[in-house]
Each structure stands twice: as C-alpha cells, then as structure tokens.
Motif scaffolding. Structure first.
Motif, mmCIF file in Angstrom:
data_model
loop_
_atom_site.group_PDB
_atom_site.id
_atom_site.type_symbol
_atom_site.label_atom_id
_atom_site.label_comp_id
_atom_site.label_asym_id
_atom_site.label_seq_id
_atom_site.Cartn_x
_atom_site.Cartn_y
_atom_site.Cartn_z
ATOM 1 N N ASP A 137 30.500 34.719 38.375
ATOM 2 C CA ASP A 137 31.679 35.382 37.817
ATOM 3 C C ASP A 137 31.446 35.824 36.378
ATOM 4 O OD1 ASP A 137 33.118 35.254 40.133
ATOM 5 O OD2 ASP A 137 34.352 33.555 39.563
ATOM 6 N N VAL B 189 35.846 34.374 31.772
ATOM 7 C CA VAL B 189 35.895 35.754 32.266
ATOM 8 C C VAL B 189 36.793 36.612 31.383
ATOM 9 C CG1 VAL B 189 36.759 37.198 34.161
ATOM 10 C CG2 VAL B 189 35.246 35.262 34.653
ATOM 11 N N HIS C 267 36.814 37.130 42.363
ATOM 12 C CA HIS C 267 36.236 35.848 41.944
ATOM 13 C C HIS C 267 35.265 35.382 43.020
ATOM 14 C CE1 HIS C 267 38.542 33.598 44.930
ATOM 15 N NE2 HIS C 267 39.624 34.253 44.545
ATOM 16 N N SER C 268 34.520 34.334 42.713
ATOM 17 C CA SER C 268 33.503 33.831 43.650
ATOM 18 C C SER C 268 33.718 32.355 43.959
ATOM 19 C CB SER C 268 32.100 34.025 43.054
ATOM 20 O OG SER C 268 31.884 35.354 42.653
#
Length: 300
Positions: free
Chosen positions: A81, A123, A70-71
């Motif tokens: 993402d 996501v 993840h970011s």
C-alpha cells in the motif's frame, strides 16, 4: 464540472460512489484492473495502482482523483500500500490533478495504532508527497452491503445462535452508514475548504462491538443473540474462527481484528461545515444494509 477518476470503482465504496458522482453531473472515469468486464456507470479505464506505468492514461486530463484501494488480503499489505500510494501521488502530480480524496481510518496519532491503522495513516502522507492536496475522510466501520466489517457482523448474526467473543469486543467504535460516506465523499469534491484537510466522519452512535452485534441481531431477527465474553481469544485465533464461520479469509480478518482493540471515535466534527446534514443511526444503517444484502441475494 471537473473530470473525476475513481480507483477501486468495482469495490465496496467505489461501486456506490461512481453513480452518485454521475448523478451530480460529473464526468467520471471508473478505473479497474479489468475494464473490459466493467458494466457500471462512468467511462471504464484500465489501470492498477500497483503498476505505475498503467496510471498515465487513466490520469490524463483528470482534475480530481479518488483513492479507494487497499491490500488488506495480502500479508505484506503495508509495503504494497505504501508503494502504490507513492506512485499514485506522483502520477497525479504529473497529470496536474488538483485534489486527491482518500478514505482513511479513525484513530488518534498518540494511540498505539495497529498495523492496519498505521498503514492507513502512512498512505495519507504518501499520497500528497508529490504535492497534490489530499482530502482525507477518516472513518471506523462502514455499514453497508459488501463491506468486510459489515459482512463479518451480518454473517455472525445470521449463522450463530450464540457467540463467544474476546474481551476486546467491549472496545468502543463509531460506525457510519455507507449512504453517509458516499454523501461526504461527493460533498468534498472540488470544495475549496476541503483541500488538504483531514476530516473525521462517523454516525451518531458510539458503540462497543458487542453492542453492535446485539443491535444488528435485533434489527435482523427481532431478538438479541446471546453473547459471552471471554478474557483470552487472540487476534490470530479470532481470525481463524472468523474464517470458519464466515467467508472472510483469515489474513483479512486478522488485519481487521488487530485494529479492534483500539478505541476509534470521532473527536471533531468540522466535516459538517463542509457537508451539512445529520448522519444515520447505526440501527438505520443496519436496516438499509440488510435490505441491500437481501436484494443482492435475490438477484444472485
């Protein structure tokens, strides 16, 4: 045994998952952005989910792929993402991967989700957009050495003689031990009844963040840390405060704190039909996390 790719192999969950899969007899590729420095279990492979071209080689002949990246430390994490998940799903489809396994976040779709939880939900869909079945494990706070949410708890309890917390700290959540997360992640791999399904995972305790802090303090020091609740402490101010008293950066802290006003508890338990067993209590999860933290400190 199927060949497995683990992204985020050096991360909080990945570094525990890889050896667990190897112990089960799987052939594991550990994907990292710097394979030359990787010294863990499995075969190190170079790859970056934000660079689609770099995924072709790690994905070759892989049957199961874990997506554990993840970011959250990036202000534009939602877009980053989303792009990475779409590219990863396409690369997996091109390589003939049979199953993607993803760690998502708890939260009902009819709730007003934070940007962090909305991104996790997005996501999930993007990973499977190209046609590979995705197995999703949705969790709240994962309690284990190195986890961001746990580190916030541990450092607050360790460093502060008393705490002032916002009203949203009374929100309920359902923490889960890292050991149980690993057990579930290993258990759903190549399981026919887990393909294309979403599971909710959590420990046995539904607790407010205040209760979690108090229990962590009791387990760590034998006494409760005094906690005062105040009506106004915005996520932005809370994140700045966390950055001052812990080593968690303000961007990551704010993205997590934005989610803490949303109650996230397990509403269905079908995971236990796939991976039987009783999860650990929060107090036991804290005890194990503290032991691991102290062992890491001693090694350092």
């Amino acid at each position: 045994m199927p060949r497995i790719l683990v992204t985020g192999a050096t991360g909080f969950i990945g570094r525990r998952l890889v050896p667990a899969l190897v112990e089960e007899g799987h052939e594991v590729r550990a994907m990292t952005r710097n394979a030359a420095s990787y010294d863990g279990n499995g075969e190190a492979v170079q790859g970056d989910v934000h660079d689609p071209a770099s995924l072709t080689e790690p994905m070759a002949d892989v049957e199961i792929a874990y997506y554990l990246v993840h970011s959250l430390d990036d202000k534009d994490f939602e877009q980053k993402d989303a792009d990475a998940a779409r590219a990863f799903g396409e690369a997996a489809a091109d390589a003939g991967v049979r199953q993607i396994i993803y760690m998502g976040g708890l939260g009902n779709d009819d709730q007003e989700l934070s940007a962090h939880l909305r991104s996790r939900r997005e996501v999930e869909g993007l990973l499977g957009e190209a046609g590979v079945p995705v197995t999703v494990l949705r969790a709240a706070i994962v309690v284990g050495d190195g986890g961001i949410s746990w580190e916030i708890t541990r450092q607050l309890v360790k460093k502060l003689p008393a705490m002032v917390v916002p009203k949203w700290a009374q929100t309920r959540t359902q923490p889960i031990a890292l050991d149980d997360v690993i057990r579930y992640l290993v258990g759903v791999a190549d399981h026919d009844d887990a393909m294309g399904r979403v599971f909710e995972i959590g420990g046995p305790d539904q607790l407010s963040y205040i209760e979690m802090l108090r229990i962590a303090s009791e387990v760590d020091t034998g006494s409760e840390v005094p906690i005062i609740t105040v009506p106004v402490l915005t996520p932005r101010l809370s994140s700045y405060w966390l950055a001052l008293v812990t080593d968690v950066d303000a961007t990551t802290g704010r993205n997590l704190i934005d989610s803490m006003g949303t109650e996230v508890v397990v509403s269905e338990h079908s995971i236990r039909e796939i991976v039987p067993g009783e999860p650990l209590s929060y107090a036991e999860a804290v005890r194990r996390a503290l032991e691991d933290s102290r062992a890491s400190d001693d090694e350092g």
